[in-house]
Design a protein around this motif. Sequence first.
Motif, PDB file in Angstrom:
ATOM      1  N   ARG A 184     -13.211  -2.273 -13.859  1.00 10.31           N
ATOM      2  CA  ARG A 184     -12.599  -2.940 -12.706  1.00 10.31           C
ATOM      3  C   ARG A 184     -12.322  -1.970 -11.567  1.00 10.31           C
ATOM      4  NH1 ARG A 184      -8.650  -4.383 -15.216  1.00 10.31           N
ATOM      5  NH2 ARG A 184      -6.970  -3.046 -14.446  1.00 10.31           N
ATOM      6  N   ILE A 185     -11.786  -0.788 -11.885  1.00 10.11           N
ATOM      7  CA  ILE A 185     -11.325   0.127 -10.841  1.00 10.11           C
ATOM      8  C   ILE A 185     -12.387   1.152 -10.446  1.00 10.11           C
ATOM      9  CG2 ILE A 185      -9.629   1.916 -10.305  1.00 10.11           C
ATOM     10  CD1 ILE A 185      -7.609   0.405 -12.000  1.00 10.11           C
TER      11      ILE A 185
ATOM     12  N   LYS B 216      -9.584  -1.186  -6.186  1.00  9.99           N
ATOM     13  CA  LYS B 216      -8.493  -0.647  -5.371  1.00  9.99           C
ATOM     14  C   LYS B 216      -8.979  -0.168  -4.004  1.00  9.99           C
ATOM     15  CE  LYS B 216      -4.833   0.716  -8.541  1.00  9.99           C
ATOM     16  NZ  LYS B 216      -3.905   1.796  -8.907  1.00  9.99           N
ATOM     17  N   MET B 217     -10.247   0.199  -3.909  1.00 13.22           N
ATOM     18  CA  MET B 217     -10.771   0.669  -2.629  1.00 13.22           C
ATOM     19  C   MET B 217     -10.712  -0.423  -1.575  1.00 13.22           C
ATOM     20  SD  MET B 217     -11.604   3.875  -2.597  1.00 13.22           S
ATOM     21  CE  MET B 217     -12.319   3.724  -0.974  1.00 13.22           C
ATOM     22  N   VAL B 218     -11.044  -1.643  -1.966  1.00 16.25           N
ATOM     23  CA  VAL B 218     -11.173  -2.717  -0.978  1.00 16.25           C
ATOM     24  C   VAL B 218      -9.827  -3.263  -0.523  1.00 16.25           C
ATOM     25  CG1 VAL B 218     -13.466  -3.371  -1.772  1.00 16.25           C
ATOM     26  CG2 VAL B 218     -11.463  -4.417  -2.832  1.00 16.25           C
ATOM     27  N   LYS B 219      -8.722  -2.712  -1.031  1.00 16.78           N
ATOM     28  CA  LYS B 219      -7.411  -3.127  -0.525  1.00 16.78           C
ATOM     29  C   LYS B 219      -7.246  -2.725   0.936  1.00 16.78           C
ATOM     30  CE  LYS B 219      -4.925  -3.333  -4.922  1.00 16.78           C
ATOM     31  NZ  LYS B 219      -3.781  -2.834  -5.729  1.00 16.78           N
TER      32      LYS B 219
ATOM     33  N   ASN C 292       6.770   5.362  -7.562  1.00 17.12           N
ATOM     34  CA  ASN C 292       5.430   5.065  -8.077  1.00 17.12           C
ATOM     35  C   ASN C 292       4.475   4.494  -7.031  1.00 17.12           C
ATOM     36  OD1 ASN C 292       4.718   5.526 -11.042  1.00 17.12           O
ATOM     37  ND2 ASN C 292       6.791   4.699 -11.206  1.00 17.12           N
ATOM     38  N   ALA C 293       4.844   4.539  -5.761  1.00 16.90           N
ATOM     39  CA  ALA C 293       3.940   4.029  -4.727  1.00 16.90           C
ATOM     40  C   ALA C 293       2.632   4.819  -4.699  1.00 16.90           C
ATOM     41  CB  ALA C 293       4.616   4.099  -3.357  1.00 16.90           C
ATOM     42  N   CYS C 294       2.720   6.133  -4.935  1.00 15.61           N
ATOM     43  CA  CYS C 294       1.522   6.979  -4.915  1.00 15.61           C
ATOM     44  C   CYS C 294       0.575   6.616  -6.050  1.00 15.61           C
ATOM     45  CB  CYS C 294       1.900   8.448  -4.989  1.00 15.61           C
ATOM     46  SG  CYS C 294       2.894   8.913  -6.425  1.00 15.61           S
ATOM     47  N   VAL C 295       1.133   6.335  -7.231  1.00 19.31           N
ATOM     48  CA  VAL C 295       0.322   5.987  -8.396  1.00 19.31           C
ATOM     49  C   VAL C 295      -0.369   4.653  -8.168  1.00 19.31           C
ATOM     50  CG1 VAL C 295       0.335   5.637 -10.884  1.00 19.31           C
ATOM     51  CG2 VAL C 295       1.950   7.241  -9.850  1.00 19.31           C
ATOM     52  N   GLU C 296       0.371   3.703  -7.614  1.00 24.74           N
ATOM     53  CA  GLU C 296      -0.189   2.381  -7.360  1.00 24.74           C
ATOM     54  C   GLU C 296      -1.285   2.431  -6.298  1.00 24.74           C
ATOM     55  OE1 GLU C 296      -1.012  -1.519  -7.697  1.00 24.74           O
ATOM     56  OE2 GLU C 296       0.307  -0.362  -8.992  1.00 24.74           O
ATOM     57  N   ALA C 297      -1.137   3.322  -5.330  1.00 27.87           N
ATOM     58  CA  ALA C 297      -2.090   3.377  -4.218  1.00 27.87           C
ATOM     59  C   ALA C 297      -3.396   4.072  -4.567  1.00 27.87           C
ATOM     60  CB  ALA C 297      -1.447   4.090  -3.021  1.00 27.87           C
ATOM     61  N   CYS C 298      -3.378   4.966  -5.552  1.00 25.13           N
ATOM     62  CA  CYS C 298      -4.574   5.772  -5.831  1.00 25.13           C
ATOM     63  C   CYS C 298      -5.736   4.902  -6.295  1.00 25.13           C
ATOM     64  CB  CYS C 298      -4.274   6.836  -6.878  1.00 25.13           C
ATOM     65  SG  CYS C 298      -5.724   7.873  -7.221  1.00 25.13           S
TER      66      CYS C 298
END
Length: 446
Positions: free
Chosen positions: A52-53, A59-62, A384-390
Amino acid sequence: MQIISQVLFLIALVVGIGFFIRNIRRLLRNIKLGKDVDRSDNKGERFAKMARIALGQSKMVKKPVSGFLHVIVYVGFIIINIEVLEIIIDGLLGTHRVLSFMGGFYNILIASFEVLALLVLIGVIVFWIRRNVLNIYRFLSRELKGWPKNDANYILYFEMVLMVLFLVMNATDYQLQLNGAPHYASEAGITGSFPISQFLLPIFEGMSNATLIIIERAAWWLHILGIIFFLNYLYYSKHLHILLAFPNVYLSKLQPQGEMNNLQSVTDEVKLMMDPDADPFAAPAEAEEGAEPDKFGASDVFDLNQVQLLNSYTCTECGRCTAECPANQTGKKLSPRKIMMDTRDRLEEVGDIINIKGKYEDNGKQLLDDFILREELWACTTCNACVEACPVGIDPLSIILDMRRYLVMEESAAPNELAIAMTNIENNGAPWPYNQQDRLNWAKEN
């Protein structure tokens, strides 16, 4: 002459692949300097997450613009390089377009390669403009000065050149087919499969076959040598994520992001304290004679686990983590991207020492203070914003927490506010400076 060309190609291929294998071995050796960590659980869930990732780029297309462009470059570059298989066969056997026997399917392949090459070229140009002209905030951070900025641009230039060489190679090949040149005219059955490079034909009209062959062969050689060089450049570049994104996502943690792990060394200490029959001065049964006790937390790359070190090599330096970091947004020094870059730089420094001396010898530096400042560590809010964004499953927070643990448990170097709160918890069972009997006084009526 053809035999010499085949021999030279074989030498270039062997040297390129050999150098790549050497670099991969060094990479794995450096990662193995970290502590073992077991991520062999839930294989099905891990494969699904990786698909998926890492493969699906979910996550890239966010971020729609950069995400869409990245998907084009990602898909295009991978599919176009399928042609490398044919180039390798042609180079070793001295043939020309050896796979053209596939007929119509081959035509479709070449046509799709050309369309993708044009899309990759456009995407890379847009990326260059975003990095160097539009001055997007996340590309202006202090950690992207010098080599990191140049490295990103080198990769973009490289991809531009490879795509142009591919189209020039096809255009001159097409023109030679139209001219009926020996060794090329035999491939006239694929003349309909150059939808993009055919527009370059006016550049080459009127040139002799000898000149066209020189241009075609030069583009062919530069294209394949460029790919071999690019493959080996990856080790020194942030673009290692091309290879490492898949294992990195697979090995990323599956627990809820806010769930912190327990330090085994702390667990062992607590068990020792709770055992009335234990001898507090006895060394653990499994400890080697003369071995140092386990360190609480991390002050250097040796104290981190292997997945954390893999994270540092996988970092794409895209800055999405830093852009989402609330501490960074308020002007504090913390940049999760810099945490990962500093970890990789320290690990590379250690690796260079091993390369030269055969083993690591202390050079008086460590990750803490020499690379990552305490001010950066304590600025983190653990949100955890950094972890979620990666987009590739990197966890900068885990490194921050391990280094904080070292400061608190090994150096007793917590900030004053935190030290006061911990003292209150120890004495009063709460972070506030009130006796337990007085904790409900606020609820009493005046």
